[in-house]
Write an enzyme that holds these catalytic residues in place. Structure first.
Site, PDB file in Angstrom:
ATOM      1  N   LYS A  83       0.854  -1.194   0.000  1.00  0.00           N
ATOM      2  CA  LYS A  83       0.000   0.000   0.000  1.00  0.00           C
ATOM      3  C   LYS A  83       0.886   1.239   0.000  1.00  0.00           C
ATOM      4  CE  LYS A  83      -4.394   1.053   2.252  1.00  0.00           C
ATOM      5  NZ  LYS A  83      -5.147   0.910   3.506  1.00  0.00           N
ATOM      6  N   LEU A  84       0.608   2.111  -0.966  1.00  0.00           N
ATOM      7  CA  LEU A  84       1.440   3.309  -1.180  1.00  0.00           C
ATOM      8  C   LEU A  84       0.564   4.550  -1.168  1.00  0.00           C
ATOM      9  CD1 LEU A  84       3.031   1.672  -4.298  1.00  0.00           C
ATOM     10  CD2 LEU A  84       4.394   2.285  -2.295  1.00  0.00           C
TER      11      LEU A  84
END
Ligand code: G3P
Length: 217
Positions: A83-84
């Site tokens: 997750k960015l």
């Protein structure tokens, strides 16, 4: 529509995984803080409980540092999804990870243009936050609808992962608008099954069945 649960509480995840309705899990730094346990230990446990993608969020702000954290996290299990944040650095890291075949979830999306950029960066999932838009009196569902249209216009394969879901109606509305995934807090997920007429009807069927004096087995 896929159902992910939005929590780092392993007891809740275990209970929901047993229903056979769970397709994945999303976490974020706030949920890890709430779990009160070391991140990598919790994420490893979650990856053992579910076969689908488990989103683990990087906390670095710069591409190379994000990629270093992503290497640590992907080493935990095969079903890790990185997750960015929806920043230029996050999108740069997304492009690298996507090219390597690592699943990515670009988070904190609040506009259709941001979602367009994430798709162009090759994101596996884009996470538009519905509830937080509703909190500031902007209709979060309009964003889901806009992203659906844009992704369909250009046949982007990025999946729309409706996040920051607060109510059962959010789930239904996202399904109507064609979101691919909803990540749902445990209590809201459990509430989806409930209807007073189901409970009332079952009560009366059981009362009548008892009067027959029969048993099936
Ligand atoms: O995991 C991201 C998102 O679902 C957070 O939701 O309720 O903190 O806005 P919320």
């Amino acid at each position: 529509m896929k159902f992910f649960v939005d929590t780092a509480d392993t007891a809740e995840i275990k209970e929901l995984a047993a229903t056979g309705l769970l397709d994945g899990v999303t976490t974020n730094p706030s949920l890890i803080m709430k779990a009160g346990r070391p991140m990598k230990e919790v994420i490893a446990e979650i990856c053992d409980l579910v076969d689908g993608p488990v989103s683990a969020e990087v906390v670095a702000m710069e591409k190379d540092a994000m990629l270093a954290e992503a290497r640590e996290l992907t080493a935990i299990a095969n079903n890790i999804c990185i997750k960015l944040p929806l920043t230029l650095e996050g999108l740069k890291a997304c492009r690298v990870l996507s090219d390597q075949g690592t699943q990515t979830n670009v988070t904190l999306c609040f506009s259709a243009n941001q979602a367009l950029l994430a798709a162009k960066a090759g994101a596996t999932f884009i996470s538009p936050f519905i509830g937080r838009l509703d909190d500031i009196h902007i209709d979060g569902l309009d964003l889901i609808s806009d992203i659906r249209q844009i992704y369909d216009n250009y046949m982007f394969e990025t999946e729309i992962l409706a996040a920051s879901i607060r109510t059962a109606n959010h789930v239904k509305d996202c399904a109507l608008l064609g979101a691919d995934v909803a990540t749902i807090p445990p209590a809201t997920l459990k509430a989806l099954v409930k209807h007073p007429l189901t409970e009332k009807g079952l009560e009366s069927f059981m009362a009548d069945w008892a009067k027959t004096g029969q048993s099936i087995i």
